[in-house]
Design a protein around this motif. Sequence first.
Motif, PDB file in Angstrom:
ATOM      1  N   TRP A 135       0.829  -1.200   0.000  1.00 55.16           N
ATOM      2  CA  TRP A 135       0.000   0.000   0.000  1.00 55.16           C
ATOM      3  C   TRP A 135       0.866   1.253   0.000  1.00 55.16           C
ATOM      4  N   TYR A 136       1.902   1.286   0.817  1.00 51.79           N
ATOM      5  CA  TYR A 136       2.756   2.462   0.894  1.00 51.79           C
ATOM      6  C   TYR A 136       3.457   2.731  -0.439  1.00 51.79           C
ATOM      7  N   VAL A 137       4.015   1.677  -1.031  1.00 52.19           N
ATOM      8  CA  VAL A 137       4.734   1.848  -2.297  1.00 52.19           C
ATOM      9  C   VAL A 137       3.787   2.284  -3.408  1.00 52.19           C
ATOM     10  N   LEU A 138       2.652   1.607  -3.534  1.00 47.89           N
ATOM     11  CA  LEU A 138       1.733   1.923  -4.630  1.00 47.89           C
ATOM     12  C   LEU A 138       0.999   3.248  -4.420  1.00 47.89           C
ATOM     13  N   ALA A 139       0.427   3.435  -3.231  1.00 47.09           N
ATOM     14  CA  ALA A 139      -0.430   4.599  -3.013  1.00 47.09           C
ATOM     15  C   ALA A 139       0.355   5.858  -2.645  1.00 47.09           C
ATOM     16  N   GLN A 140       1.413   5.703  -1.906  1.00 46.45           N
ATOM     17  CA  GLN A 140       2.125   6.875  -1.420  1.00 46.45           C
ATOM     18  C   GLN A 140       3.323   7.252  -2.310  1.00 46.45           C
ATOM     19  N   LEU A 141       4.156   6.277  -2.645  1.00 53.43           N
ATOM     20  CA  LEU A 141       5.346   6.594  -3.447  1.00 53.43           C
ATOM     21  C   LEU A 141       5.006   6.816  -4.914  1.00 53.43           C
ATOM     22  N   ILE A 144      -0.451   5.778  -7.097  1.00 57.72           N
ATOM     23  CA  ILE A 144      -1.425   5.003  -7.851  1.00 57.72           C
ATOM     24  C   ILE A 144      -2.719   4.956  -7.056  1.00 57.72           C
ATOM     25  N   THR A 145      -3.820   5.247  -7.695  1.00 59.72           N
ATOM     26  CA  THR A 145      -5.112   5.230  -7.013  1.00 59.72           C
ATOM     27  C   THR A 145      -5.521   3.798  -6.729  1.00 59.72           C
ATOM     28  N   LEU A 146      -5.734   3.493  -5.476  1.00 61.13           N
ATOM     29  CA  LEU A 146      -6.167   2.157  -5.069  1.00 61.13           C
ATOM     30  C   LEU A 146      -7.601   2.240  -4.568  1.00 61.13           C
ATOM     31  N   PRO A 147      -8.328   1.133  -4.673  1.00 63.06           N
ATOM     32  CA  PRO A 147      -9.718   1.146  -4.183  1.00 63.06           C
ATOM     33  C   PRO A 147      -9.781   1.303  -2.667  1.00 63.06           C
TER      34      PRO A 147
END
Length: 147
Positions: A135-141, A144-147
């Motif tokens: 979650w941190y890598v995808l959403a924060q770094l 990327i919009t996650l559900p």
Amino acid sequence: MDSHWLSLFDVTIDFSQSHLFFPRIVTTLLGILLVMILVTRYRRIVPALRHAGRVVGGREGSFDRKRFFGTLVLVTLYFYLMGVLSDVFPNTGYSFLIMSVLFVFSLSLLYAERLSRRILLIITLNALIAPAIAWYVLAQLFRITLP
């Protein structure tokens, strides 16, 4: 005449549908690849599917029904509940994080051969740390919009 040619360069974006652009491309490409695989490997696929049907049906070989159907139920619940939670936490990725923690924990419990305090601790830590890092890598770094 100039206004006609300039209208070709006007870009309008329908934001209610724009998020479906790449999934449609990917789905189409995967569908084409599936058809190509089925056409070129037909003679190998049909006997394998018949054998798999006999195994799942219990007429042949050993088959762990609890884990197979448990996995199908967990995956279905994972995606369904992620959609439900995304209405509660829209565009934050929290539904991805919460459901991924629960999914990894549940799936690990389903596949654990035996449970001890040590194994339960490892399963719990894995279920908390791995989705949190993803979650941190995808959403924060990468934002990327996650559900």
